[in-house]
Motif scaffolding. Structure first.
Motif, PDB file in Angstrom:
ATOM      1  N   VAL A 175       0.841  -1.205   0.000  1.00 50.81           N
ATOM      2  CA  VAL A 175       0.000   0.000   0.000  1.00 50.81           C
ATOM      3  C   VAL A 175       0.876   1.255   0.000  1.00 50.81           C
ATOM      4  N   TRP A 176       1.900   1.269   0.852  1.00 52.34           N
ATOM      5  CA  TRP A 176       2.800   2.426   0.896  1.00 52.34           C
ATOM      6  C   TRP A 176       3.541   2.589  -0.436  1.00 52.34           C
ATOM      7  N   ALA A 177       3.895   1.498  -1.070  1.00 53.09           N
ATOM      8  CA  ALA A 177       4.593   1.563  -2.361  1.00 53.09           C
ATOM      9  C   ALA A 177       3.695   2.146  -3.450  1.00 53.09           C
ATOM     10  N   LEU A 178       2.392   1.929  -3.329  1.00 54.25           N
ATOM     11  CA  LEU A 178       1.438   2.421  -4.330  1.00 54.25           C
ATOM     12  C   LEU A 178       1.066   3.899  -4.132  1.00 54.25           C
ATOM     13  N   ALA A 179       1.181   4.393  -2.889  1.00 51.66           N
ATOM     14  CA  ALA A 179       0.709   5.742  -2.563  1.00 51.66           C
ATOM     15  C   ALA A 179       1.646   6.816  -3.111  1.00 51.66           C
ATOM     16  N   ASP A 180       1.082   7.816  -3.805  1.00 54.11           N
ATOM     17  CA  ASP A 180       1.906   8.939  -4.277  1.00 54.11           C
ATOM     18  C   ASP A 180       1.963  10.020  -3.194  1.00 54.11           C
ATOM     19  N   SER A 181       2.748  11.056  -3.428  1.00 53.44           N
ATOM     20  CA  SER A 181       2.977  12.078  -2.399  1.00 53.44           C
ATOM     21  C   SER A 181       1.694  12.811  -2.012  1.00 53.44           C
ATOM     22  N   GLU A 182       0.819  13.038  -2.982  1.00 50.79           N
ATOM     23  CA  GLU A 182      -0.442  13.726  -2.697  1.00 50.79           C
ATOM     24  C   GLU A 182      -1.313  12.904  -1.750  1.00 50.79           C
ATOM     25  N   LEU A 183      -1.359  11.592  -1.979  1.00 51.79           N
ATOM     26  CA  LEU A 183      -2.148  10.717  -1.104  1.00 51.79           C
ATOM     27  C   LEU A 183      -1.524  10.633   0.291  1.00 51.79           C
ATOM     28  N   VAL A 184      -0.207  10.570   0.339  1.00 55.58           N
ATOM     29  CA  VAL A 184       0.483  10.535   1.638  1.00 55.58           C
ATOM     30  C   VAL A 184       0.190  11.807   2.433  1.00 55.58           C
ATOM     31  N   ASP A 185       0.180  12.954   1.749  1.00 50.60           N
ATOM     32  CA  ASP A 185      -0.140  14.208   2.429  1.00 50.60           C
ATOM     33  C   ASP A 185      -1.552  14.181   3.009  1.00 50.60           C
ATOM     34  N   ARG A 186      -2.516  13.667   2.247  1.00 48.31           N
ATOM     35  CA  ARG A 186      -3.906  13.573   2.742  1.00 48.31           C
ATOM     36  C   ARG A 186      -4.007  12.591   3.898  1.00 48.31           C
ATOM     37  N   PHE A 187      -3.169  11.567   3.860  1.00 45.99           N
ATOM     38  CA  PHE A 187      -3.127  10.545   4.912  1.00 45.99           C
ATOM     39  C   PHE A 187      -2.618  11.142   6.229  1.00 45.99           C
ATOM     40  N   LEU A 188      -1.619  12.017   6.147  1.00 45.91           N
ATOM     41  CA  LEU A 188      -0.957  12.546   7.344  1.00 45.91           C
ATOM     42  C   LEU A 188      -1.599  13.812   7.897  1.00 45.91           C
ATOM     43  N   PHE A 189      -2.360  14.536   7.069  1.00 51.97           N
ATOM     44  CA  PHE A 189      -2.905  15.840   7.461  1.00 51.97           C
ATOM     45  C   PHE A 189      -4.389  15.945   7.146  1.00 51.97           C
ATOM     46  N   GLU A 190      -5.094  16.773   7.926  1.00 56.81           N
ATOM     47  CA  GLU A 190      -6.459  17.178   7.620  1.00 56.81           C
ATOM     48  C   GLU A 190      -6.458  18.431   6.755  1.00 56.81           C
ATOM     49  N   ASP A 191      -5.546  19.363   7.053  1.00 63.45           N
ATOM     50  CA  ASP A 191      -5.467  20.646   6.354  1.00 63.45           C
ATOM     51  C   ASP A 191      -4.504  20.535   5.177  1.00 63.45           C
ATOM     52  N   VAL A 192      -5.022  20.660   3.971  1.00 56.81           N
ATOM     53  CA  VAL A 192      -4.217  20.503   2.754  1.00 56.81           C
ATOM     54  C   VAL A 192      -3.094  21.543   2.685  1.00 56.81           C
ATOM     55  N   LYS A 193      -3.395  22.786   3.086  1.00 57.29           N
ATOM     56  CA  LYS A 193      -2.380  23.845   3.047  1.00 57.29           C
ATOM     57  C   LYS A 193      -1.205  23.515   3.968  1.00 57.29           C
ATOM     58  N   LEU A 194      -1.504  23.001   5.148  1.00 59.83           N
ATOM     59  CA  LEU A 194      -0.438  22.659   6.086  1.00 59.83           C
ATOM     60  C   LEU A 194       0.336  21.428   5.614  1.00 59.83           C
ATOM     61  N   ALA A 195      -0.354  20.529   4.929  1.00 59.58           N
ATOM     62  CA  ALA A 195       0.334  19.365   4.343  1.00 59.58           C
ATOM     63  C   ALA A 195       1.365  19.829   3.323  1.00 59.58           C
ATOM     64  N   LYS A 196       0.981  20.808   2.488  1.00 58.69           N
ATOM     65  CA  LYS A 196       1.901  21.339   1.472  1.00 58.69           C
ATOM     66  C   LYS A 196       3.057  22.087   2.126  1.00 58.69           C
ATOM     67  N   TYR A 197       2.754  22.826   3.205  1.00 56.49           N
ATOM     68  CA  TYR A 197       3.796  23.544   3.953  1.00 56.49           C
ATOM     69  C   TYR A 197       4.800  22.551   4.542  1.00 56.49           C
ATOM     70  N   ASN A 198       4.280  21.490   5.132  1.00 55.35           N
ATOM     71  CA  ASN A 198       5.135  20.456   5.708  1.00 55.35           C
ATOM     72  C   ASN A 198       6.033  19.830   4.641  1.00 55.35           C
ATOM     73  N   ARG A 199       5.453  19.534   3.478  1.00 53.25           N
ATOM     74  CA  ARG A 199       6.242  18.915   2.404  1.00 53.25           C
ATOM     75  C   ARG A 199       7.309  19.877   1.886  1.00 53.25           C
ATOM     76  N   ARG A 200       7.007  21.169   1.813  1.00 50.86           N
ATOM     77  CA  ARG A 200       8.027  22.147   1.393  1.00 50.86           C
ATOM     78  C   ARG A 200       9.200  22.151   2.362  1.00 50.86           C
ATOM     79  N   LEU A 201       8.900  22.070   3.663  1.00 49.32           N
ATOM     80  CA  LEU A 201       9.968  22.027   4.665  1.00 49.32           C
ATOM     81  C   LEU A 201      10.790  20.746   4.523  1.00 49.32           C
ATOM     82  N   TRP A 202      10.102  19.628   4.304  1.00 52.78           N
ATOM     83  CA  TRP A 202      10.831  18.372   4.059  1.00 52.78           C
ATOM     84  C   TRP A 202      11.812  18.551   2.903  1.00 52.78           C
ATOM     85  N   GLU A 203      11.317  19.134   1.816  1.00 51.56           N
ATOM     86  CA  GLU A 203      12.148  19.296   0.620  1.00 51.56           C
ATOM     87  C   GLU A 203      13.275  20.301   0.858  1.00 51.56           C
ATOM     88  N   ASN A 204      12.979  21.389   1.561  1.00 44.07           N
ATOM     89  CA  ASN A 204      13.995  22.401   1.849  1.00 44.07           C
ATOM     90  C   ASN A 204      15.119  21.865   2.730  1.00 44.07           C
TER      91      ASN A 204
END
Length: 292
Positions: A175-204
Motif C-alpha cells: 500500500v505504501w509503495a502504491l501511494a503517491d505524495s499527494e495521497l500521503v499528504d492527505r493521509f498525514l494531514f487534515e489541512d491541505v495547506k499545512l500538508a503542502k507547507y510540511n512537504r516544502r519544509l521536508w524538501e527544503n
C-alpha cells in the motif's frame, strides 16, 4: 548543564550525533525532543512548535544515529537497545541529572523505552501521536487509514490486496509503495495547506529517510512488546493525539492511556498525525501547562 544555545556534534556511543539547544537561559528542566520515523529528523519541528516551546523551556534536539544530520553507524547497527543507550550517553555528556522528554510518532515509543530502561533520569513524558511500530495493529490502522481517504480506484486496489493470502505487513508495504505524495499528504494531514507547507519544509531540509533504521528495527524487535510493559512506567505522561490520525491512530493512544498508570490523553479535533503543526498553539499550550 555544560552547554549553551547552539548546534553541536557530540560523539555518543561511538556515533557522532547532531545536537541543538535552545532556551538554555530559561534554566528549566531540559526538554529533550525525540523525532519519529524511524529514520526521521527534527527539521520541521525546529521551525514549528519547537521555538515556541523554547520561549519558556530549555529545549534539546538530537537526531538519532543514522538520522538527519547525525552520522551513520557501520554495518547498519540499529536496535531499540542501542537507541536507548545513545540517549543515556547524551544526558550524561550534557551533564544533566534529570530531563523531560517529548517524543513524536516513533519518538514517543522510544521515549517510553528510555523511561523503562533509565527511569531515574526521566521527569515527565509528552507523547505526540505515539506509535507501537512492532505491532500488527499499526499495519491495520494505516491500511484502513489509506482506504478511508483514497479514491475508489485506490480503495479497490487495497481490497484486492486484502483478499490475497498476505500478512498485514506485506499488504502494508504494498500500500505504501502504491501511494503517491499527494495521497500521503492527505493521509498525514487534515489541512491541505499545512500538508503542502510540511512537504516544502521536508524538501527544503535536503534530508532524507534511507529506510535502513526501519528495516533493521523491524528485523530485531524487543523480546517483549512495549504494550505489555507500559504498566511499569510510573512517570507523569501527557498523550497528545489528533482525532483523525490515520498513521498511529487513536486506538494506540487509548491503549497507552489505559496502560500507563499516571497518564492523561488530550484529543486534537482538527488534527491528523501532526497536532504540533495543525493545532500548533494548542499543542504548545498543553505541553507547557503539563511541564509546569
Amino acid at each position: 548543564m555544560k552547554y549553551k544555545d547552539g548546534e553541536y556534534q557530540l560523539f555518543l556511543n561511538e556515533i557522532g550525533h547532531w545536537i541543538k539547544i535552545e532556551g538554555s537561559s530559561n534554566k528549566t528542566v531540559p526538554l529533550v525532543i525525540l523525532h519519529g520515523g524511524p529514520g526521521g529528523n527534527h527539521y520541521v519541528f525546529e521551525r514549528t512548535a519547537g521555538p515556541m516551546l523554547a520561549k519558556e523551556r530549555t529545549v534539546i534536539y538530537y537526531e538519532q544515529r543514522g538520522c538527519g544530520r547525525s552520522d551513520t553507524p557501520h554495518s547498519e547497527d540499529y536496535s531499540v537497545e542501542l537507541l536507548v543507550n545513545d540517549f543515556s550517553f547524551l544526558v550524561e555528556q550534557l551533564g544533566i541529572k534529570r530531563v523531560d522528554v517529548l517524543g513524536y510518532s516513533f519518538g514517543g515509543e522510544l521515549a517510553l523505552e528510555v523511561a523503562l530502561a533509565f527511569p531515574g533520569i526521566i521527569n515527565k513524558i509528552v507523547l505526540s501521536a505515539p506509535s507501537l511500530m512492532f505491532s500488527d495493529m499499526v499495519y491495520d490502522i494505516q491500511i484502513q487509514g489509506f482506504k478511508k481517504i483514497s479514491d475508489e480506484e485506490f480503495s479497490d486496489r487495497i481490497e484486492k490486496l486484502l483478499s490475497q493470502n498476505l500478512t498485514f505487513k506485506e499488504i502494508w508495504q504494498k500500500v505504501w509503495a502504491l501511494a503517491d505524495s499527494e495521497l500521503v499528504d492527505r493521509f498525514l494531514f487534515e489541512d491541505v495547506k499545512l500538508a503542502k507547507y510540511n512537504r516544502r519544509l521536508w524538501e527544503n531540509s535536503g534530508l532524507s529517510n534511507t529506510g535502513k533504521m526501519m528495516k533493521a528495527l523491524q528485523g530485531n524487535p524487543p523480546s517483549t512488546p512495549l504494550e505489555k510493559r507500559l504498566n511499569r512506567i510510573m512517570h507523569p505522561t501527557l498523550i497528545l493525539t489528533g482525532a483523525h490520525d490515520r498513521n498511529t491512530g487513536l486506538k494506540i493512544s487509548n491503549i497507552m492511556k489505559q496502560e500507563l498508570p499516571n497518564s492523561k490523553l488530550e484529543i486534537f479535533k482538527k488534527s491528523a498525525h501532526f497536532p504540533d503543526i495543525e493545532e500548533e498553539s494548542k499543542f504548545v499550550a498543553k505541553t507547557l501547562q503539563f511541564l509546569r
